[in-house]
Design a protein around this motif. Structure first.
Motif, mmCIF file in Angstrom:
data_model
loop_
_atom_site.group_PDB
_atom_site.id
_atom_site.type_symbol
_atom_site.label_atom_id
_atom_site.label_comp_id
_atom_site.label_asym_id
_atom_site.label_seq_id
_atom_site.Cartn_x
_atom_site.Cartn_y
_atom_site.Cartn_z
ATOM 1 N N UNK A 3 8.008 -19.343 -6.657
ATOM 2 C CA UNK A 3 8.904 -18.559 -5.794
ATOM 3 C C UNK A 3 9.539 -19.508 -4.797
ATOM 4 N N UNK A 4 10.749 -19.200 -4.419
ATOM 5 C CA UNK A 4 11.455 -20.027 -3.444
ATOM 6 C C UNK A 4 11.221 -19.501 -2.047
ATOM 7 N N UNK A 5 11.681 -20.228 -1.067
ATOM 8 C CA UNK A 5 11.360 -19.969 0.337
ATOM 9 C C UNK A 5 11.819 -18.616 0.859
ATOM 10 N N UNK A 6 12.760 -17.959 0.244
ATOM 11 C CA UNK A 6 13.229 -16.673 0.724
ATOM 12 C C UNK A 6 12.379 -15.493 0.266
ATOM 13 N N UNK A 25 4.532 -21.623 -4.243
ATOM 14 C CA UNK A 25 5.700 -21.123 -3.534
ATOM 15 C C UNK A 25 6.186 -22.152 -2.540
ATOM 16 N N UNK A 26 7.496 -22.326 -2.542
ATOM 17 C CA UNK A 26 8.117 -23.178 -1.533
ATOM 18 C C UNK A 26 8.262 -22.345 -0.264
ATOM 19 N N UNK A 27 7.947 -22.960 0.871
ATOM 20 C CA UNK A 27 8.125 -22.278 2.153
ATOM 21 C C UNK A 27 9.093 -23.084 3.002
ATOM 22 N N UNK A 28 9.588 -22.479 4.043
ATOM 23 C CA UNK A 28 10.556 -23.161 4.900
ATOM 24 C C UNK A 28 9.955 -24.441 5.474
ATOM 25 N N UNK A 30 10.555 -25.992 8.146
ATOM 26 C CA UNK A 30 10.352 -26.031 9.598
ATOM 27 C C UNK A 30 9.147 -25.199 10.044
ATOM 28 N N UNK A 31 8.496 -24.500 9.111
ATOM 29 C CA UNK A 31 7.308 -23.733 9.471
ATOM 30 C C UNK A 31 6.173 -24.677 9.846
ATOM 31 N N UNK A 32 5.525 -24.406 10.946
ATOM 32 C CA UNK A 32 4.381 -25.198 11.363
ATOM 33 C C UNK A 32 3.120 -24.536 10.838
ATOM 34 N N UNK A 33 2.410 -25.267 10.020
ATOM 35 C CA UNK A 33 1.203 -24.735 9.411
ATOM 36 C C UNK A 33 -0.001 -25.536 9.902
ATOM 37 N N UNK A 34 -0.890 -24.915 10.656
ATOM 38 C CA UNK A 34 -2.052 -25.645 11.190
ATOM 39 C C UNK A 34 -3.088 -25.923 10.107
ATOM 40 N N UNK A 35 -3.399 -27.190 9.897
ATOM 41 C CA UNK A 35 -4.359 -27.581 8.868
ATOM 42 C C UNK A 35 -5.767 -27.172 9.268
ATOM 43 N N UNK A 36 -6.488 -26.582 8.339
ATOM 44 C CA UNK A 36 -7.896 -26.258 8.542
ATOM 45 C C UNK A 36 -8.762 -27.396 8.025
ATOM 46 N N UNK A 76 22.370 -38.891 2.478
ATOM 47 C CA UNK A 76 22.423 -39.046 3.922
ATOM 48 C C UNK A 76 21.093 -38.802 4.617
ATOM 49 N N UNK A 77 20.194 -38.076 3.974
ATOM 50 C CA UNK A 77 18.974 -37.687 4.665
ATOM 51 C C UNK A 77 17.820 -37.513 3.689
ATOM 52 N N UNK A 78 16.637 -37.571 4.232
ATOM 53 C CA UNK A 78 15.461 -37.238 3.459
ATOM 54 C C UNK A 78 15.256 -35.737 3.565
ATOM 55 N N UNK A 79 14.944 -35.085 2.453
ATOM 56 C CA UNK A 79 14.793 -33.639 2.437
ATOM 57 C C UNK A 79 13.307 -33.296 2.319
ATOM 58 N N UNK A 80 12.697 -32.720 3.378
ATOM 59 C CA UNK A 80 11.272 -32.376 3.323
ATOM 60 C C UNK A 80 11.047 -31.034 2.616
ATOM 61 N N UNK A 81 9.941 -30.947 1.907
ATOM 62 C CA UNK A 81 9.554 -29.718 1.223
ATOM 63 C C UNK A 81 8.100 -29.402 1.553
ATOM 64 N N UNK A 82 7.798 -28.104 1.647
ATOM 65 C CA UNK A 82 6.431 -27.632 1.798
ATOM 66 C C UNK A 82 6.187 -26.599 0.712
ATOM 67 N N UNK A 83 5.093 -26.779 -0.008
ATOM 68 C CA UNK A 83 4.698 -25.842 -1.051
ATOM 69 C C UNK A 83 3.313 -25.324 -0.712
ATOM 70 N N UNK A 84 3.078 -24.037 -0.980
ATOM 71 C CA UNK A 84 1.730 -23.497 -0.867
ATOM 72 C C UNK A 84 1.298 -23.048 -2.256
ATOM 73 N N UNK A 85 0.006 -23.183 -2.520
ATOM 74 C CA UNK A 85 -0.507 -22.844 -3.844
ATOM 75 C C UNK A 85 -1.877 -22.177 -3.748
ATOM 76 N N UNK A 86 -2.168 -21.384 -4.759
ATOM 77 C CA UNK A 86 -3.499 -20.780 -4.882
ATOM 78 C C UNK A 86 -4.503 -21.789 -5.398
ATOM 79 N N UNK A 87 -4.012 -22.867 -6.005
ATOM 80 C CA UNK A 87 -4.891 -23.894 -6.544
ATOM 81 C C UNK A 87 -5.380 -24.769 -5.397
#
Length: 121
Positions: A3-6, A25-28, A30-36, A76-87
């Motif tokens: 799934x995409x970020x939307x 799933x790709x998430x936005x 800019x979302x700040x996700x606190x690591x556990x 022109x720029x580096x594009x950051x990605x964040x993915x979340x997974x059940x794995x």
């Protein structure tokens, strides 16, 4: 299931994984996700909750994989990605490569084709 970020949300996440499907799933970015818990492959575990669960009484564990695309298509720029997974297994490190394939297909189909060419699958 990809799934995409939307299309993200904890309720959808739970519904998608309830039948036993692995989710990625790709998430936005800019979302700040606190690591556990940080993992050896630089991914990390965290727990997500629905917005109204302020006490975090019903968390769902996920693994976050972050990476950046460089080069062609992104001059022109580096594009950051964040993915979340059940794995939750850090040994399963190929998920981000699957997403890079999707990005490449998008680039080919949408941005690099000529005006009269129709891509075939």
């Amino acid at each position: 299931m990809l799934a995409d970020r939307g299309f993200t949300g904890v309720e959808l996440w739970r519904a998608g994984s309830a039948g036993g499907a692995d989710l990625l799933w790709r998430i936005r970015s800019h979302q700040t996700l606190p690591a556990r818990e940080e993992l050896p492959d630089s991914s990390y575990l965290l727990e997500i909750v629905v917005a109204k669960d302020r006490k975090r009484a019903d968390p769902t564990p996920v693994r976050v994989v972050e990476y950046t695309l460089h080069g062609t298509g992104f001059p022109e720029q580096d594009v950051p990605y964040q993915l979340i997974t059940t794995n939750l297994d850090p040994e399963a490190a190929l998920y981000h490569e699957r997403w890079e394939i999707e990005t490449t297909l998008d680039e080919l189909k949408t941005h690099q084709r000529g005006p009269a060419q129709v891509p075939r699958e």
